[in-house]
Motif scaffolding. Sequence first.
Motif, PDB file in Angstrom:
ATOM      1  N   ARG A   1       6.149  14.656  -7.024  1.00 36.36           N
ATOM      2  CA  ARG A   1       7.550  15.446  -6.596  1.00 36.36           C
ATOM      3  C   ARG A   1       7.819  14.932  -8.566  1.00 36.36           C
ATOM      4  O   ARG A   1       7.965  15.871  -8.989  1.00 36.36           O
ATOM      5  N   ARG A   2       7.397  13.363  -9.051  1.00 42.45           N
ATOM      6  CA  ARG A   2       7.673  13.382 -10.450  1.00 42.45           C
ATOM      7  C   ARG A   2       6.419  13.885 -11.334  1.00 42.45           C
ATOM      8  O   ARG A   2       6.566  13.561 -12.783  1.00 42.45           O
ATOM      9  N   GLY A   3       5.365  14.520 -11.381  1.00 43.69           N
ATOM     10  CA  GLY A   3       4.277  15.014 -11.793  1.00 43.69           C
ATOM     11  C   GLY A   3       3.355  13.932 -12.115  1.00 43.69           C
ATOM     12  O   GLY A   3       1.816  14.993 -12.918  1.00 43.69           O
ATOM     13  N   SER A   4       2.660  13.448 -10.894  1.00 46.24           N
ATOM     14  CA  SER A   4       1.968  12.040 -10.705  1.00 46.24           C
ATOM     15  C   SER A   4       0.680  13.063  -9.874  1.00 46.24           C
ATOM     16  O   SER A   4       1.375  13.929  -9.161  1.00 46.24           O
ATOM     17  N   THR A   5      -0.544  12.971 -10.401  1.00 49.92           N
ATOM     18  CA  THR A   5      -1.783  13.161  -9.573  1.00 49.92           C
ATOM     19  C   THR A   5      -2.034  11.849  -8.628  1.00 49.92           C
ATOM     20  O   THR A   5      -2.013  11.127  -9.316  1.00 49.92           O
ATOM     21  N   VAL A   6      -1.808  12.106  -7.626  1.00 48.59           N
ATOM     22  CA  VAL A   6      -2.238  11.124  -6.555  1.00 48.59           C
ATOM     23  C   VAL A   6      -3.474  11.814  -6.227  1.00 48.59           C
ATOM     24  O   VAL A   6      -3.612  12.947  -5.336  1.00 48.59           O
ATOM     25  N   ALA A   7      -4.277  10.638  -5.694  1.00 48.02           N
ATOM     26  CA  ALA A   7      -5.306  10.750  -4.524  1.00 48.02           C
ATOM     27  C   ALA A   7      -5.481   9.570  -3.764  1.00 48.02           C
ATOM     28  O   ALA A   7      -5.018   8.581  -4.551  1.00 48.02           O
ATOM     29  N   VAL A   8      -5.328   9.934  -2.309  1.00 45.47           N
ATOM     30  CA  VAL A   8      -5.060   8.560  -1.259  1.00 45.47           C
ATOM     31  C   VAL A   8      -6.744   8.539  -0.593  1.00 45.47           C
ATOM     32  O   VAL A   8      -7.443  10.251  -0.459  1.00 45.47           O
ATOM     33  N   VAL A   9      -7.150   7.202  -0.961  1.00 45.73           N
ATOM     34  CA  VAL A   9      -8.519   6.996  -0.078  1.00 45.73           C
ATOM     35  C   VAL A   9      -8.330   5.988   0.941  1.00 45.73           C
ATOM     36  O   VAL A   9      -7.952   5.117   1.287  1.00 45.73           O
ATOM     37  N   HIS A  10      -9.043   6.938   1.737  1.00 46.49           N
ATOM     38  CA  HIS A  10      -8.871   5.739   3.386  1.00 46.49           C
ATOM     39  C   HIS A  10     -10.180   5.623   3.729  1.00 46.49           C
ATOM     40  O   HIS A  10     -11.262   6.473   2.890  1.00 46.49           O
ATOM     41  N   PRO A  11     -10.543   4.275   4.410  1.00 46.12           N
ATOM     42  CA  PRO A  11     -11.805   3.236   4.895  1.00 46.12           C
ATOM     43  C   PRO A  11     -12.129   5.457   5.585  1.00 46.12           C
ATOM     44  O   PRO A  11     -11.891   6.262   6.748  1.00 46.12           O
ATOM     45  N   ASP A  12     -13.573   5.545   5.407  1.00 48.18           N
ATOM     46  CA  ASP A  12     -14.335   6.349   6.003  1.00 48.18           C
ATOM     47  C   ASP A  12     -15.481   5.850   7.081  1.00 48.18           C
ATOM     48  O   ASP A  12     -14.846   4.003   7.535  1.00 48.18           O
TER      49      ASP A  12
ATOM     50  N   MET B   1       0.684  -1.156   0.602  1.00 53.69           N
ATOM     51  CA  MET B   1       0.290  -0.124  -0.063  1.00 53.69           C
ATOM     52  C   MET B   1       0.626   1.139  -0.148  1.00 53.69           C
ATOM     53  O   MET B   1       1.737   1.298   0.783  1.00 53.69           O
ATOM     54  N   ALA B   2       0.524   2.597  -0.932  1.00 53.29           N
ATOM     55  CA  ALA B   2       1.518   3.369  -1.339  1.00 53.29           C
ATOM     56  C   ALA B   2       0.772   4.104   0.914  1.00 53.29           C
ATOM     57  O   ALA B   2       0.230   4.423   0.521  1.00 53.29           O
ATOM     58  N   GLY B   3       1.914   4.879   0.664  1.00 47.48           N
ATOM     59  CA  GLY B   3       2.248   5.477   2.085  1.00 47.48           C
ATOM     60  C   GLY B   3       2.175   6.883   1.525  1.00 47.48           C
ATOM     61  O   GLY B   3       2.250   6.957   0.643  1.00 47.48           O
ATOM     62  N   ALA B   4       2.207   8.045   2.386  1.00 47.36           N
ATOM     63  CA  ALA B   4       1.999   9.038   2.171  1.00 47.36           C
ATOM     64  C   ALA B   4       3.712   9.639   1.703  1.00 47.36           C
ATOM     65  O   ALA B   4       3.621  10.420   0.963  1.00 47.36           O
ATOM     66  N   GLU B   5       4.702   8.929   2.465  1.00 49.64           N
ATOM     67  CA  GLU B   5       5.984   9.344   0.894  1.00 49.64           C
ATOM     68  C   GLU B   5       6.444   8.641  -0.335  1.00 49.64           C
ATOM     69  O   GLU B   5       6.609   9.233  -0.839  1.00 49.64           O
ATOM     70  N   ASP B   6       5.280   7.668  -0.350  1.00 48.40           N
ATOM     71  CA  ASP B   6       5.014   7.695  -1.858  1.00 48.40           C
ATOM     72  C   ASP B   6       4.372   8.271  -2.807  1.00 48.40           C
ATOM     73  O   ASP B   6       4.588   8.616  -3.559  1.00 48.40           O
ATOM     74  N   ALA B   7       2.945   8.983  -1.773  1.00 49.77           N
ATOM     75  CA  ALA B   7       2.342   9.867  -2.981  1.00 49.77           C
ATOM     76  C   ALA B   7       3.127  11.210  -2.640  1.00 49.77           C
ATOM     77  O   ALA B   7       3.090  12.038  -4.028  1.00 49.77           O
ATOM     78  N   VAL B   8       4.272  11.904  -2.007  1.00 51.84           N
ATOM     79  CA  VAL B   8       4.677  12.820  -2.297  1.00 51.84           C
ATOM     80  C   VAL B   8       5.480  12.596  -2.863  1.00 51.84           C
ATOM     81  O   VAL B   8       6.435  13.761  -3.751  1.00 51.84           O
ATOM     82  N   GLU B   9       6.449  11.025  -3.085  1.00 54.26           N
ATOM     83  CA  GLU B   9       7.261  10.671  -4.831  1.00 54.26           C
ATOM     84  C   GLU B   9       7.206  10.537  -5.932  1.00 54.26           C
ATOM     85  O   GLU B   9       7.053  11.343  -6.630  1.00 54.26           O
ATOM     86  N   MET B  10       5.388  10.961  -5.869  1.00 52.07           N
ATOM     87  CA  MET B  10       4.082  10.754  -7.014  1.00 52.07           C
ATOM     88  C   MET B  10       4.183  11.792  -7.613  1.00 52.07           C
ATOM     89  O   MET B  10       4.219  12.490  -8.840  1.00 52.07           O
TER      90      MET B  10
END
Length: 68
Positions: free
Chosen positions: A12-23, A1-10
Amino acid sequence: MAGAEDAVEMRRRGSTVAVVHPDEGSLAAMGTNPLDPSVRAAAAHAARAQGRREADAIRRLIPGSGSV
């Protein structure tokens, strides 16, 4: 599972990232042990309902999806 650090890196590389956590509903359905087979059906239904609620917001992030 991608963590916060992975989202930051993605990002940084120009990706749009959305992280959905359980509601709240999904967390309640999972209970204290999300690996307990007895909660599987309720957790799946709650997650699917959440996914349907989140779908339009995520769809807008996909280039060419036709959503504004």
